[in-house]
Design a protein around this motif. Structure first.
Motif, PDB file in Angstrom:
ATOM      1  N   GLY A   9       0.817  -1.205   0.000  1.00  0.00           N
ATOM      2  CA  GLY A   9       0.000   0.000   0.000  1.00  0.00           C
ATOM      3  C   GLY A   9       0.851   1.255   0.000  1.00  0.00           C
ATOM      4  O   GLY A   9       1.852   1.341   0.715  1.00  0.00           O
ATOM      5  N   MET A  10       0.442   2.211  -0.812  1.00  0.00           N
ATOM      6  CA  MET A  10       1.146   3.486  -0.947  1.00  0.00           C
ATOM      7  C   MET A  10       0.145   4.622  -0.780  1.00  0.00           C
ATOM      8  O   MET A  10      -1.068   4.409  -0.866  1.00  0.00           O
ATOM      9  CB  MET A  10       1.824   3.581  -2.312  1.00  0.00           C
ATOM     10  CG  MET A  10       2.793   2.451  -2.640  1.00  0.00           C
ATOM     11  SD  MET A  10       4.213   2.349  -1.541  1.00  0.00           S
ATOM     12  CE  MET A  10       5.161   3.767  -2.087  1.00  0.00           C
ATOM     13  N   LEU A  11       0.645   5.832  -0.580  1.00  0.00           N
ATOM     14  CA  LEU A  11      -0.206   6.987  -0.370  1.00  0.00           C
ATOM     15  C   LEU A  11       0.387   8.205  -1.047  1.00  0.00           C
ATOM     16  O   LEU A  11       1.565   8.505  -0.874  1.00  0.00           O
ATOM     17  CB  LEU A  11      -0.332   7.265   1.141  1.00  0.00           C
ATOM     18  CG  LEU A  11      -1.080   8.523   1.558  1.00  0.00           C
ATOM     19  CD1 LEU A  11      -2.566   8.384   1.239  1.00  0.00           C
ATOM     20  CD2 LEU A  11      -0.865   8.794   3.035  1.00  0.00           C
ATOM     21  N   ALA A  34       6.292  -3.817 -12.096  1.00  0.00           N
ATOM     22  CA  ALA A  34       5.152  -3.801 -11.179  1.00  0.00           C
ATOM     23  C   ALA A  34       3.890  -3.280 -11.837  1.00  0.00           C
ATOM     24  O   ALA A  34       3.936  -2.583 -12.844  1.00  0.00           O
ATOM     25  CB  ALA A  34       5.487  -2.922  -9.974  1.00  0.00           C
ATOM     26  N   ASN A  35       2.764  -3.598 -11.214  1.00  0.00           N
ATOM     27  CA  ASN A  35       1.479  -3.008 -11.566  1.00  0.00           C
ATOM     28  C   ASN A  35       1.204  -1.932 -10.533  1.00  0.00           C
ATOM     29  O   ASN A  35       1.051  -2.246  -9.348  1.00  0.00           O
ATOM     30  CB  ASN A  35       0.368  -4.061 -11.541  1.00  0.00           C
ATOM     31  CG  ASN A  35       0.585  -5.148 -12.564  1.00  0.00           C
ATOM     32  OD1 ASN A  35       0.972  -4.875 -13.685  1.00  0.00           O
ATOM     33  ND2 ASN A  35       0.346  -6.385 -12.173  1.00  0.00           N
ATOM     34  N   VAL A  36       1.159  -0.695 -10.960  1.00  0.00           N
ATOM     35  CA  VAL A  36       0.911   0.430 -10.059  1.00  0.00           C
ATOM     36  C   VAL A  36      -0.549   0.836 -10.237  1.00  0.00           C
ATOM     37  O   VAL A  36      -0.947   1.276 -11.307  1.00  0.00           O
ATOM     38  CB  VAL A  36       1.864   1.604 -10.350  1.00  0.00           C
ATOM     39  CG1 VAL A  36       1.559   2.781  -9.442  1.00  0.00           C
ATOM     40  CG2 VAL A  36       3.316   1.156 -10.185  1.00  0.00           C
ATOM     41  N   GLY A  37      -1.322   0.660  -9.180  1.00  0.00           N
ATOM     42  CA  GLY A  37      -2.747   0.929  -9.250  1.00  0.00           C
ATOM     43  C   GLY A  37      -3.086   2.409  -9.252  1.00  0.00           C
ATOM     44  O   GLY A  37      -2.228   3.266  -9.049  1.00  0.00           O
ATOM     45  N   GLU A  38      -4.361   2.678  -9.463  1.00  0.00           N
ATOM     46  CA  GLU A  38      -4.888   4.038  -9.431  1.00  0.00           C
ATOM     47  C   GLU A  38      -5.214   4.418  -7.994  1.00  0.00           C
ATOM     48  O   GLU A  38      -5.733   3.593  -7.244  1.00  0.00           O
ATOM     49  CB  GLU A  38      -6.156   4.138 -10.285  1.00  0.00           C
ATOM     50  CG  GLU A  38      -5.933   3.906 -11.759  1.00  0.00           C
ATOM     51  CD  GLU A  38      -5.155   5.029 -12.417  1.00  0.00           C
ATOM     52  OE1 GLU A  38      -5.323   6.189 -12.010  1.00  0.00           O
ATOM     53  OE2 GLU A  38      -4.385   4.734 -13.343  1.00  0.00           O
ATOM     54  N   PRO A  39      -4.944   5.647  -7.595  1.00  0.00           N
ATOM     55  CA  PRO A  39      -5.274   6.055  -6.226  1.00  0.00           C
ATOM     56  C   PRO A  39      -6.780   6.230  -6.040  1.00  0.00           C
ATOM     57  O   PRO A  39      -7.487   6.606  -6.978  1.00  0.00           O
ATOM     58  CB  PRO A  39      -4.542   7.393  -6.066  1.00  0.00           C
ATOM     59  CG  PRO A  39      -4.318   7.884  -7.450  1.00  0.00           C
ATOM     60  CD  PRO A  39      -4.254   6.688  -8.346  1.00  0.00           C
ATOM     61  N   ASP A  40      -7.239   5.963  -4.814  1.00  0.00           N
ATOM     62  CA  ASP A  40      -8.639   6.228  -4.491  1.00  0.00           C
ATOM     63  C   ASP A  40      -8.783   7.702  -4.107  1.00  0.00           C
ATOM     64  O   ASP A  40      -7.827   8.477  -4.237  1.00  0.00           O
ATOM     65  CB  ASP A  40      -9.152   5.278  -3.403  1.00  0.00           C
ATOM     66  CG  ASP A  40      -8.490   5.475  -2.041  1.00  0.00           C
ATOM     67  OD1 ASP A  40      -7.809   6.500  -1.816  1.00  0.00           O
ATOM     68  OD2 ASP A  40      -8.666   4.594  -1.180  1.00  0.00           O
ATOM     69  N   GLU A  41      -9.959   8.092  -3.620  1.00  0.00           N
ATOM     70  CA  GLU A  41     -10.213   9.504  -3.306  1.00  0.00           C
ATOM     71  C   GLU A  41      -9.338  10.024  -2.170  1.00  0.00           C
ATOM     72  O   GLU A  41      -9.163  11.240  -2.035  1.00  0.00           O
ATOM     73  CB  GLU A  41     -11.694   9.737  -2.992  1.00  0.00           C
ATOM     74  CG  GLU A  41     -12.208   9.014  -1.758  1.00  0.00           C
ATOM     75  CD  GLU A  41     -12.561   7.545  -1.988  1.00  0.00           C
ATOM     76  OE1 GLU A  41     -12.787   6.852  -0.987  1.00  0.00           O
ATOM     77  OE2 GLU A  41     -12.589   7.078  -3.147  1.00  0.00           O
ATOM     78  N   THR A  42      -8.769   9.132  -1.368  1.00  0.00           N
ATOM     79  CA  THR A  42      -7.887   9.568  -0.280  1.00  0.00           C
ATOM     80  C   THR A  42      -6.419   9.543  -0.671  1.00  0.00           C
ATOM     81  O   THR A  42      -5.566   9.924   0.123  1.00  0.00           O
ATOM     82  CB  THR A  42      -8.090   8.692   0.974  1.00  0.00           C
ATOM     83  OG1 THR A  42      -7.697   7.353   0.665  1.00  0.00           O
ATOM     84  CG2 THR A  42      -9.527   8.738   1.455  1.00  0.00           C
ATOM     85  N   GLY A  43      -6.117   9.057  -1.884  1.00  0.00           N
ATOM     86  CA  GLY A  43      -4.736   8.994  -2.353  1.00  0.00           C
ATOM     87  C   GLY A  43      -4.062   7.653  -2.134  1.00  0.00           C
ATOM     88  O   GLY A  43      -2.888   7.483  -2.440  1.00  0.00           O
ATOM     89  N   VAL A  44      -4.800   6.668  -1.632  1.00  0.00           N
ATOM     90  CA  VAL A  44      -4.237   5.340  -1.387  1.00  0.00           C
ATOM     91  C   VAL A  44      -4.252   4.528  -2.682  1.00  0.00           C
ATOM     92  O   VAL A  44      -5.246   4.528  -3.413  1.00  0.00           O
ATOM     93  CB  VAL A  44      -5.028   4.601  -0.289  1.00  0.00           C
ATOM     94  CG1 VAL A  44      -4.555   3.151  -0.149  1.00  0.00           C
ATOM     95  CG2 VAL A  44      -4.911   5.332   1.032  1.00  0.00           C
TER      96      VAL A  44
END
Length: 95
Positions: A9-11, A34-44
């Protein structure tokens, strides 16, 4: 035996800001394995990569954050327990 996928998990520190999105893209470019996901509304967001264990995954991501210069915009969601992670580093990259 296949190497297991690890998720870390990243932020982004300024959720929704253009510079943080640019930093996330720069990090993804520095970590092509790596697969780098899209951040959610909080930036996670999550980074998924093949690694022998969590420590190796953390080190690979730590190195990519440093190489991409994105440490002012992206941090680990949970504080990693990397050996000497606060140690001052000297020299130029690759030295």
């Amino acid at each position: 035996m296949p190497v297991p996928m690890r998720r870390i998990g990243m932020l982004t520190l300024h959720a929704g800001k253009p510079r943080d999105e640019e930093a996330r893209r720069q990090l993804a470019e520095a970590l092509p394995i790596a697969n780098v996901g899209e951040p959610d509304e909080t930036g996670v967001f999550e980074i998924e990569l093949d690694a022998d264990d969590e420590e190796q995954a953390l080190e690979l991501i730590w190195d990519a954050v440093a190489a991409s210069g994105t440490d002012d915009h992206i941090v680990f969601l949970e504080h990693p327990e990397l050996p000497e992670h606060r140690r001052e580093r000297s020299g130029t990259p690759g030295s």
